[in-house]
Design an enzyme around this catalytic site. Structure first.
Site, PDB file in Angstrom:
ATOM      1  N   ASN A   1      -6.270   3.789   9.884  1.00 41.55           N
ATOM      2  CA  ASN A   1      -5.580   4.405  11.019  1.00 41.55           C
ATOM      3  C   ASN A   1      -4.204   3.760  11.226  1.00 41.55           C
ATOM      4  O   ASN A   1      -3.844   3.401  12.344  1.00 41.55           O
ATOM      5  CB  ASN A   1      -6.421   4.287  12.285  1.00 41.55           C
ATOM      6  CG  ASN A   1      -6.050   5.330  13.321  1.00 41.55           C
ATOM      7  OD1 ASN A   1      -5.738   6.465  12.979  1.00 41.55           O
ATOM      8  ND2 ASN A   1      -6.065   4.953  14.568  1.00 41.55           N
TER       9      ASN A   1
ATOM     10  N   ARG B   1       3.941  -0.135   8.309  1.00 38.75           N
ATOM     11  CA  ARG B   1       3.357  -1.153   9.180  1.00 38.75           C
ATOM     12  C   ARG B   1       2.315  -1.988   8.446  1.00 38.75           C
ATOM     13  O   ARG B   1       2.161  -3.175   8.721  1.00 38.75           O
ATOM     14  CB  ARG B   1       2.752  -0.522  10.426  1.00 38.75           C
ATOM     15  CG  ARG B   1       2.777  -1.492  11.617  1.00 38.75           C
ATOM     16  CD  ARG B   1       2.472  -0.802  12.915  1.00 38.75           C
ATOM     17  NE  ARG B   1       1.061  -0.681  13.156  1.00 38.75           N
ATOM     18  CZ  ARG B   1       0.326  -1.608  13.755  1.00 38.75           C
ATOM     19  NH1 ARG B   1       0.883  -2.728  14.164  1.00 38.75           N
ATOM     20  NH2 ARG B   1      -0.951  -1.427  13.952  1.00 38.75           N
TER      21      ARG B   1
ATOM     22  N   ARG C   1      -8.391  -4.470  14.162  1.00 35.00           N
ATOM     23  CA  ARG C   1      -8.785  -4.802  12.785  1.00 35.00           C
ATOM     24  C   ARG C   1      -9.060  -6.289  12.599  1.00 35.00           C
ATOM     25  O   ARG C   1      -9.652  -6.694  11.599  1.00 35.00           O
ATOM     26  CB  ARG C   1      -7.696  -4.356  11.816  1.00 35.00           C
ATOM     27  CG  ARG C   1      -7.343  -2.883  11.956  1.00 35.00           C
ATOM     28  CD  ARG C   1      -6.069  -2.526  11.236  1.00 35.00           C
ATOM     29  NE  ARG C   1      -5.608  -1.180  11.549  1.00 35.00           N
ATOM     30  CZ  ARG C   1      -4.850  -0.879  12.589  1.00 35.00           C
ATOM     31  NH1 ARG C   1      -4.445  -1.832  13.401  1.00 35.00           N
ATOM     32  NH2 ARG C   1      -4.493   0.368  12.819  1.00 35.00           N
TER      33      ARG C   1
ATOM     34  N   LYS D   1     -13.922   5.126   2.647  1.00 35.49           N
ATOM     35  CA  LYS D   1     -12.535   5.148   2.166  1.00 35.49           C
ATOM     36  C   LYS D   1     -12.044   3.759   1.765  1.00 35.49           C
ATOM     37  O   LYS D   1     -11.485   3.574   0.679  1.00 35.49           O
ATOM     38  CB  LYS D   1     -11.647   5.754   3.247  1.00 35.49           C
ATOM     39  CG  LYS D   1     -10.183   5.359   3.207  1.00 35.49           C
ATOM     40  CD  LYS D   1      -9.461   5.926   2.010  1.00 35.49           C
ATOM     41  CE  LYS D   1      -7.956   5.709   2.124  1.00 35.49           C
ATOM     42  NZ  LYS D   1      -7.570   4.289   2.214  1.00 35.49           N
TER      43      LYS D   1
ATOM     44  N   PRO E   1     -10.822   7.541  -3.419  1.00 34.69           N
ATOM     45  CA  PRO E   1     -10.572   7.395  -1.976  1.00 34.69           C
ATOM     46  C   PRO E   1     -10.034   8.691  -1.376  1.00 34.69           C
ATOM     47  O   PRO E   1      -9.083   9.260  -1.915  1.00 34.69           O
ATOM     48  CB  PRO E   1      -9.501   6.299  -1.904  1.00 34.69           C
ATOM     49  CG  PRO E   1      -9.467   5.667  -3.260  1.00 34.69           C
ATOM     50  CD  PRO E   1      -9.927   6.699  -4.228  1.00 34.69           C
TER      51      PRO E   1
ATOM     52  N   ASP F   1      -8.338   9.991   1.907  1.00 36.29           N
ATOM     53  CA  ASP F   1      -7.700   9.729   3.201  1.00 36.29           C
ATOM     54  C   ASP F   1      -7.128  11.045   3.724  1.00 36.29           C
ATOM     55  O   ASP F   1      -7.393  12.100   3.159  1.00 36.29           O
ATOM     56  CB  ASP F   1      -6.589   8.689   3.033  1.00 36.29           C
ATOM     57  CG  ASP F   1      -5.411   9.280   2.294  1.00 36.29           C
ATOM     58  OD1 ASP F   1      -5.646   9.984   1.298  1.00 36.29           O
ATOM     59  OD2 ASP F   1      -4.268   9.073   2.702  1.00 36.29           O
TER      60      ASP F   1
END
Length: 302
Positions: free
Chosen positions: A120, A125, A170, A212, A229, A231
């Site tokens: 997310n 970033r 996280r 994922k 994966p 996403d």
DNA sequence: CGCCAGGTATGAT
DNA sequence: ATCATACATGGC
């Protein structure tokens, strides 16, 4: 860039490889283009500089030649694989757009943690958070250069301290991952004998690791090429290009095909089918919102 | 302000 | 089993 007198090694390249496409396609977050065509990153405890000179790859320092050849997966014949993928039109378009991508052979723990950070979150970033994590917990290996933290360094820390890099929710996931790797409950060597599904379930023992992140860790950190994966971007690509399902004859190396597709859908100029899919998704969202509004009104008026 | 970003855990149907 | 929502943070 003349680094030869500094002990640079020139390695003859066999297949097609692009440093930009490979090092900046969302599988690793630690490489920087320090001047046009020259890439610098940290692999293990080494600060590596790479550049191309014709059909040769410049590697500095020369002592890391073997580890770089391994890291860039130079021994694998991508031309042969691409030929197989290009039977499918969307994959041909993706490969034409970024023919020089390779799946890096990255460190297991580093991959695990960086993809926990990825959830997310957006790529710029993620890069910043990985950098901050290394700066705070990694061994200093040079002037303003830090290795990726060991699981021990993170275990000896705390959720609060990890959170100080501003990684939000996280932080607790990273601490749990480090704990489980440190204790041996999660051991990369144990994964090779597992089937893809078993391997995914195994990694999902870690809090904050779902399918994922597990697949990214398997693909980029253990070179499990069958890991695929999915996403938000790949979901989009599948809806647009493979609504009937992804070709099964590619299963064994689907992860590589996935990476061409990911980079293509994320960064190539939009084509008509892409715009159409965007619109379809937007309209779907609008419908959802209408429904929610109606639900709310129903509750308020009861 | 609201929406999005290489998702996942949690609790409600 | 499927589905909606919260979750930290920063950029636009």
């Amino acid at each position: 860039m003349d680094m030869r007198d500094k002990g640079c090694f020139l390695h003859k390249l066999e297949g097609e490889i692009s440093l930009e496409e490979t090092l900046d396609c969302g599988q690793s977050f630690r490489w920087k283009e320090i001047e046009p065509g020259v890439w610098q990153g940290i692999v293990g405890k080494s600060i590596i500089t790479l550049f191309k000179e014709g059909d040769k790859l410049g590697i500095y320092p020369a002592k890391d030649i073997d580890s770089v050849i391994d890291y860039l997966d130079l021994a694998t014949d991508y031309e042969k694989l691409k030929l197989q993928y290009m039977k499918y039109r969307p994959l041909k378009d993706a490969i034409d757009y970024c023919p020089g991508i390779r799946i890096l052979r990255q460190d297991f723990f580093e991959t695990l943690i960086t993809f926990i950070l990825s959830q997310n979150n957006n790529i710029p970033r993620i890069k910043g958070l990985v950098e901050a994590l290394c700066r705070k917990f990694g061994e200093r290996i040079g002037d303003d250069a830090y290795a990726f933290p060991t699981c021990q360094a993170l275990v000896n820390s705390s959720v609060e301290e990890i959170g100080s890099i501003k990684c939000g929710f996280r932080a607790k996931y990273i601490f749990d991952a480090a704990s489980k790797v440190y204790s041996g409950q999660i051991a990369p060597e144990a994964i090779h004998s597992l089937s893809l599904e078993e391997a995914e379930d195994y990694l999902c023992q870690i809090k904050g690791v779902g399918k994922k992140v597990a697949d990214c860790t398997l693909l980029f950190g253990l070179h499990r090429l069958d890991a695929f994966p999915v996403d938000v971007w790949i979901k989009r690509a599948l809806n647009i290009f493979f609504p009937q399902g992804f070709p099964v004859d590619i299963n064994e190396t689907a992860g590589i095909a996935q990476q061409y597709l990911f980079h293509y859908i994320r960064t190539a100029p939009q084509t008509e089918p892409m715009r159409k899919e965007e619109k379809r998704l937007r309209d779907l969202e609008k419908e959802e919102k209408k429904k929610r509004k109606q639900q709310k009104e129903l509750i308020e008026n009861k």
